[in-house]
Design an enzyme around this catalytic site. Structure first.
Site, short mmCIF file in Angstrom:
data_model
loop_
_atom_site.label_atom_id
_atom_site.label_comp_id
_atom_site.label_asym_id
_atom_site.label_seq_id
_atom_site.Cartn_x
_atom_site.Cartn_y
_atom_site.Cartn_z
N CYS A 158 8.00 2.21 -11.37
CA CYS A 158 8.47 2.15 -9.98
C CYS A 158 9.74 2.98 -9.81
O CYS A 158 10.75 2.72 -10.48
CB CYS A 158 8.76 0.73 -9.53
SG CYS A 158 9.29 0.70 -7.80
N GLY B 227 -4.03 8.18 -6.46
CA GLY B 227 -3.18 9.22 -5.88
C GLY B 227 -3.95 10.00 -4.83
O GLY B 227 -4.78 10.84 -5.16
C1 FMN Z 1 4.23 1.13 0.39
C2 FMN Z 1 3.87 1.26 -1.06
C3 FMN Z 1 4.18 0.22 -1.94
C4 FMN Z 1 3.84 0.32 -3.30
N1 FMN Z 1 4.13 -0.72 -4.14
C5 FMN Z 1 3.75 -0.65 -5.45
C6 FMN Z 1 3.97 -1.76 -6.33
O1 FMN Z 1 4.46 -2.82 -5.95
N2 FMN Z 1 3.58 -1.62 -7.64
C7 FMN Z 1 2.99 -0.46 -8.10
O2 FMN Z 1 2.66 -0.38 -9.29
N3 FMN Z 1 2.76 0.59 -7.28
C8 FMN Z 1 3.12 0.53 -5.98
N4 FMN Z 1 2.87 1.59 -5.14
C9 FMN Z 1 2.20 2.80 -5.67
C10 FMN Z 1 0.71 2.78 -5.35
O3 FMN Z 1 0.07 1.67 -5.95
C11 FMN Z 1 0.04 4.10 -5.81
O4 FMN Z 1 0.21 4.25 -7.21
C12 FMN Z 1 0.61 5.32 -5.12
O5 FMN Z 1 0.89 5.05 -3.75
C13 FMN Z 1 -0.31 6.53 -5.20
O6 FMN Z 1 -1.56 6.28 -4.57
P1 FMN Z 1 -1.90 6.74 -3.04
O7 FMN Z 1 -1.53 8.19 -2.92
O8 FMN Z 1 -3.37 6.50 -2.88
O9 FMN Z 1 -1.08 5.88 -2.16
C14 FMN Z 1 3.19 1.50 -3.77
C15 FMN Z 1 2.89 2.54 -2.88
C16 FMN Z 1 3.21 2.44 -1.54
C17 FMN Z 1 2.86 3.57 -0.60
#
Ligand code: FMN
Length: 304
Positions: free
Chosen positions: A131, A244
């Protein structure tokens, strides 16, 4: 015609390879008004910590040209409230639950895993060692093979649940981190978490989010995620789950061809709450049309 969408993530069989990404789907039942969330291969919870967290001050998100920046700061109900208030309903509904956990120390990661281990209805734990939006203990574990291996080994010893470790795209030696986690007993790697970015409001000259930097997600990061999943899946023997920028079935298929055993839909659920269901339906149609099983796609892109 029925199509075989099941995939095996180590010892865990998922009925299909489409999951939702941590932090983008709440605790899942918030989306139940839109569709039956139990049809998904699984859901990853918001990152759970030992104590509830309020997260960072607002503004915590900003839209960018091809995605978003977020610095939520891991706001969550805490593991105890999750176990008593959220999990029973998820269990009753037959949802496959992956508990994403976050801590700033190895003993706290262990305590979270031990707590979840006592519950029925948790299919796996996903360690958020990547994170970028917290002051302490977030990304440090995930960018260093030794630290990532240490936390993985400790959690591995503390639970009988499958252990997935979430990779940071900011690790200089991503393959080294992945291999260290595999050697420490991880059952799968999930890749990728967000990448730190910055956005400035030109009217005020201030950052658009309170935390200044935030994690970039959405379509902008898809090619980076694909490349990393491809590299990781060739470097390790355990399954890699691709995350992603996945917004459509085509994106998910691309990710599986690159080497992912399963995928997680993240930011796309904010644009369309039905995104993960549409990805699943589209994947099913694609496999049916070609008379293949979903697992036939894994790592099969033609590289010659
Ligand atoms: C608003 C938000 C909150 C997130 N919270 C977490 C989290 O609590 N734990 C985690 O491992 N990843 C968290 N992520 C990362 C996502 O799980 C993911 O790895 C990342 O957004 C990439 O995927 P995407 O492009 O489809 O969103 C968060 C992402 C977003 C946008």
């Amino acid at each position: 015609m029925s199509v075989d969408l099941a995939v095996d993530v180590g010892s865990l069989r998922l009925k299909n390879p489409v999951l939702t990404a941590s932090g983008t789907f709440g605790y899942a039942l918030e989306y139940d008004d839109f569709f039956d969330v139990s049809v998904l291969g699984g859901i990853c919870t918001k990152g759970l910590s030992i104590l509830p967290r309020a997260g960072n001050n607002p503004d915590r998100i900003a839209e960018t040209s091809a995605g978003m920046l977020n610095a939520i700061g891991l706001a969550n109900v805490g593991v105890e409230a999750f176990c008593t208030e959220k999990l029973p309903n998820l269990r009753a509904r037959g949802v496959t639950v992956i508990a994403n956990i976050f801590a700033t120390t190895v003993p706290d990661f262990v305590a979270l895993a031990e707590r979840l281990d006592r519950e029925e209805g948790v299919a796996a734990v996903e360690l958020n060692v990547s994170c970028p939006n917290v002051d302490k203990g977030g990304i440090e574990f995930g960018v260093d093979p030794v630290a990532a291996g240490r936390v993985t080994a400790a959690v591995r010893k503390a639970t009988k649940l499958p252990v997935w470790v979430k990779m940071s795209p900011e690790a200089g030696d991503l393959k080294g981190v992945g291999i260290a986690c595999q050697e420490a007993g991880a059952d799968a790697l999930t890749a990728i978490n967000t990448i730190r970015g910055l956005s400035i409001d030109v009217r005020t000259w201030r950052p658009r989010i309170f935390n200044k930097t935030g994690g970039l997600s959405g379509p902008a990061i898809k090619p980076i995620a694909l490349r990393m999943v491809w590299e990781l899946s060739r470097a390790v023997k355990i399954p890699v789950i691709g995350i992603g920028g996945i917004a459509t079935a085509e994106d998910a298929i691309e990710m599986m061809l690159a080497g992912a055993t399963a995928v997680q839909v993240g930011t796309a659920s904010f644009v369309d709450p039905l995104a993960s269901k549409k990805v699943l339906d589209g994947l099913g149609a694609y496999c049916a049309e070609r008379n293949i099983a979903a697992r036939d796609l894994i790592g099969r892109f033609i590289q010659t």
